[in-house]
Design a protein around this motif. Structure first.
Motif, short mmCIF file in Angstrom:
data_model
loop_
_atom_site.label_atom_id
_atom_site.label_comp_id
_atom_site.label_asym_id
_atom_site.label_seq_id
_atom_site.Cartn_x
_atom_site.Cartn_y
_atom_site.Cartn_z
N PHE A 56 41.47 35.50 40.61
CA PHE A 56 41.55 36.50 39.99
C PHE A 56 43.01 37.56 39.26
O PHE A 56 42.96 38.75 38.88
CB PHE A 56 40.39 38.35 40.26
CG PHE A 56 41.11 37.95 41.83
CD1 PHE A 56 42.07 38.98 42.49
CD2 PHE A 56 40.00 38.04 43.16
CE1 PHE A 56 42.78 39.42 43.64
CE2 PHE A 56 40.63 38.26 44.18
CZ PHE A 56 41.59 38.82 44.62
N GLU A 57 43.64 37.08 40.31
CA GLU A 57 45.17 37.69 40.22
C GLU A 57 46.26 36.83 38.71
O GLU A 57 45.53 35.45 38.36
CB GLU A 57 45.89 37.14 40.52
CG GLU A 57 46.25 38.35 41.92
CD GLU A 57 46.21 39.39 41.85
OE1 GLU A 57 46.68 39.69 41.17
OE2 GLU A 57 46.01 40.35 42.78
N ILE A 80 32.20 29.91 36.05
CA ILE A 80 31.48 30.54 36.86
C ILE A 80 32.47 31.36 38.23
O ILE A 80 33.04 31.43 38.44
CB ILE A 80 30.30 29.45 36.95
CG1 ILE A 80 29.73 28.18 36.56
CG2 ILE A 80 29.36 29.58 38.76
CD1 ILE A 80 29.74 27.00 37.14
N ILE A 81 31.21 32.50 38.26
CA ILE A 81 32.19 32.93 38.83
C ILE A 81 31.38 33.53 39.80
O ILE A 81 30.07 34.19 39.76
CB ILE A 81 32.91 34.71 38.02
CG1 ILE A 81 33.58 34.23 37.88
CG2 ILE A 81 33.45 35.40 39.44
CD1 ILE A 81 34.25 35.43 36.66
N LYS A 99 36.13 41.41 40.64
CA LYS A 99 37.61 41.47 40.24
C LYS A 99 37.28 40.22 39.64
O LYS A 99 38.50 39.68 37.79
CB LYS A 99 38.46 40.71 40.91
CG LYS A 99 39.29 42.19 42.01
CD LYS A 99 40.03 41.81 43.40
CE LYS A 99 40.07 42.95 44.50
NZ LYS A 99 41.27 43.14 45.21
N LYS A 100 37.13 39.12 39.42
CA LYS A 100 36.95 38.25 38.59
C LYS A 100 36.33 38.12 37.62
O LYS A 100 36.77 37.55 35.91
CB LYS A 100 36.64 36.66 40.06
CG LYS A 100 37.48 36.16 40.23
CD LYS A 100 36.90 35.03 40.79
CE LYS A 100 37.61 34.62 42.85
NZ LYS A 100 36.92 32.83 43.09
N VAL A 101 35.82 38.42 37.12
CA VAL A 101 34.69 38.83 35.51
C VAL A 101 36.04 39.41 35.12
O VAL A 101 35.69 39.41 34.12
CB VAL A 101 33.35 39.68 36.21
CG1 VAL A 101 33.25 40.18 35.12
CG2 VAL A 101 32.17 39.09 37.07
N LEU A 102 36.74 40.78 35.59
CA LEU A 102 37.81 41.11 34.87
C LEU A 102 38.46 41.26 34.43
O LEU A 102 38.99 40.86 33.30
CB LEU A 102 37.99 42.61 35.52
CG LEU A 102 36.96 44.22 35.68
CD1 LEU A 102 37.51 44.69 36.82
CD2 LEU A 102 36.07 44.28 34.74
N ALA A 138 29.73 43.61 40.66
CA ALA A 138 30.13 42.85 39.41
C ALA A 138 30.40 42.69 37.83
O ALA A 138 30.67 43.22 37.61
CB ALA A 138 28.92 41.74 39.41
N MET A 139 29.38 43.83 37.42
CA MET A 139 29.83 44.47 36.18
C MET A 139 30.45 46.19 35.52
O MET A 139 30.55 46.49 34.86
CB MET A 139 28.50 44.46 35.37
CG MET A 139 27.52 43.68 35.14
SD MET A 139 28.64 42.64 34.31
CE MET A 139 28.27 42.85 32.61
N GLN A 140 30.65 45.86 37.27
CA GLN A 140 32.42 47.79 37.07
C GLN A 140 33.19 47.47 36.83
O GLN A 140 33.58 46.84 36.58
CB GLN A 140 32.13 47.77 38.35
CG GLN A 140 33.28 49.36 39.54
CD GLN A 140 32.92 49.11 40.89
OE1 GLN A 140 32.91 48.76 41.04
NE2 GLN A 140 33.37 50.64 40.78
N ASN A 141 33.16 48.45 35.07
CA ASN A 141 34.01 48.55 34.70
C ASN A 141 34.24 47.79 33.45
O ASN A 141 35.52 46.98 33.06
CB ASN A 141 35.81 47.96 35.42
CG ASN A 141 35.91 49.50 36.66
OD1 ASN A 141 36.02 50.81 35.69
ND2 ASN A 141 36.38 49.12 37.42
N VAL A 142 33.25 46.83 33.36
CA VAL A 142 32.52 46.43 31.73
C VAL A 142 32.18 46.59 31.07
O VAL A 142 31.22 47.90 31.77
CB VAL A 142 31.93 45.28 32.73
CG1 VAL A 142 31.29 43.97 31.38
CG2 VAL A 142 32.36 43.89 33.72
N SER A 143 32.88 46.80 29.48
CA SER A 143 31.90 47.59 28.88
C SER A 143 31.05 47.20 28.61
O SER A 143 30.63 46.37 28.38
CB SER A 143 33.30 48.02 27.37
OG SER A 143 33.24 47.15 27.06
#
Length: 238
Positions: A56-57, A80-81, A99-102, A138-143
């Protein structure tokens, strides 16, 4: 963790010649050492390539890890996450998954987010609660616009590599719950657009019944993807 570079190349060539990719989207998610070769072998096909994991970095002192930028630079489109094996064996958490999703979305990678329960959790009757929680975090802060491109794969841990498969009704129940929580977070349009898949001992014998369910948009195929049988799963309607 299957297939050397030579073995993977042989399998990819065998499968791609039998998969048109016109009516369905197909993604090969291969081990990191095989990614560049997979991209090259599939460049003239409609089959996309995905990674099995990423960090995620952006970059840094994370020896052994792979960044989103490294993946996109060689032509990888999906990642895949939060696969259950990453969670179980390598300490991934709902927070690290988010974090990885974002980071994946930031680099225009399409995340395939895995959620699912153990056999004990199913027996305890907390499957829906657990999957809802995993999805929300997982979907936090995803628009909403970003969410429409996301794939969420329900993979009951008790059905991965065991030969046990959730019944089509069990799989449908959880996939519907995932779609409902997406509708709660965003709206009905987003929930209908986002893809929800089932993964857990999907094979040529059960694919048609599973994929006929109204809220199952496809499969995250494990062991059966290592065999020629995978073609029959892709072409299940024919």
């Amino acid at each position: 963790m299957n297939k050397t570079l030579t073995e993977a190349g042989g399998l990819i060539n065998e499968l791609k010649s039998k998969i048109a990719g016109d009516s369905v989207d197909v993604v090969f998610c291969v081990p990191a050492v095989n990614l560049a070769t997979a991209v090259e072998l599939l460049k003239d096909s409609k089959i996309a390539v995905g990674a099995q994991n990423m960090h995620f970095e952006e970059s840094g002192a994370y020896t052994g890890e792979i960044s989103a930028k490294m993946l996109t630079d060689i032509g990888v489109e999906y990642v895949i996450i939060g696969h259950s094996e990453r969670r179980e064996y390598f300490g991934e958490t709902d927070i690290s998954v988010n974090k990885k999703v974002l980071k994946a979305i930031e680099h225009s990678l399409i995340p395939i987010i895995c959620v699912g329960e153990t056999l004990v959790q199913r027996q305890q009757g907390i499957t829906i609660d657990l999957v809802r929680m995993q999805t929300k975090i997982a979907m936090q802060n995803v628009s909403a616009e970003q969410a429409k491109k996301v794939v969420i794969a329900y993979e009951p841990i008790w059905a991965i590599g065991t030969g046990m498969t959730a019944t089509s009704l069990q799989a449908q129940e959880v996939c519907l719950a995932i779609r409902k929580v997406i509708a709660e977070i965003y709206d009905e349009e987003t929930a209908e657009t986002l893809r929800v898949q089932y993964g857990g001992s999907v094979n040529a014998g059960n694919a048609a019944e599973l994929f006929a369910m109204p809220d199952i948009d496809g499969g995250l195929v494990g062991g059966a993807s290592l065999k020629a049988e995978f073609v029959d799963i892709v072409n299940y309607e024919k």
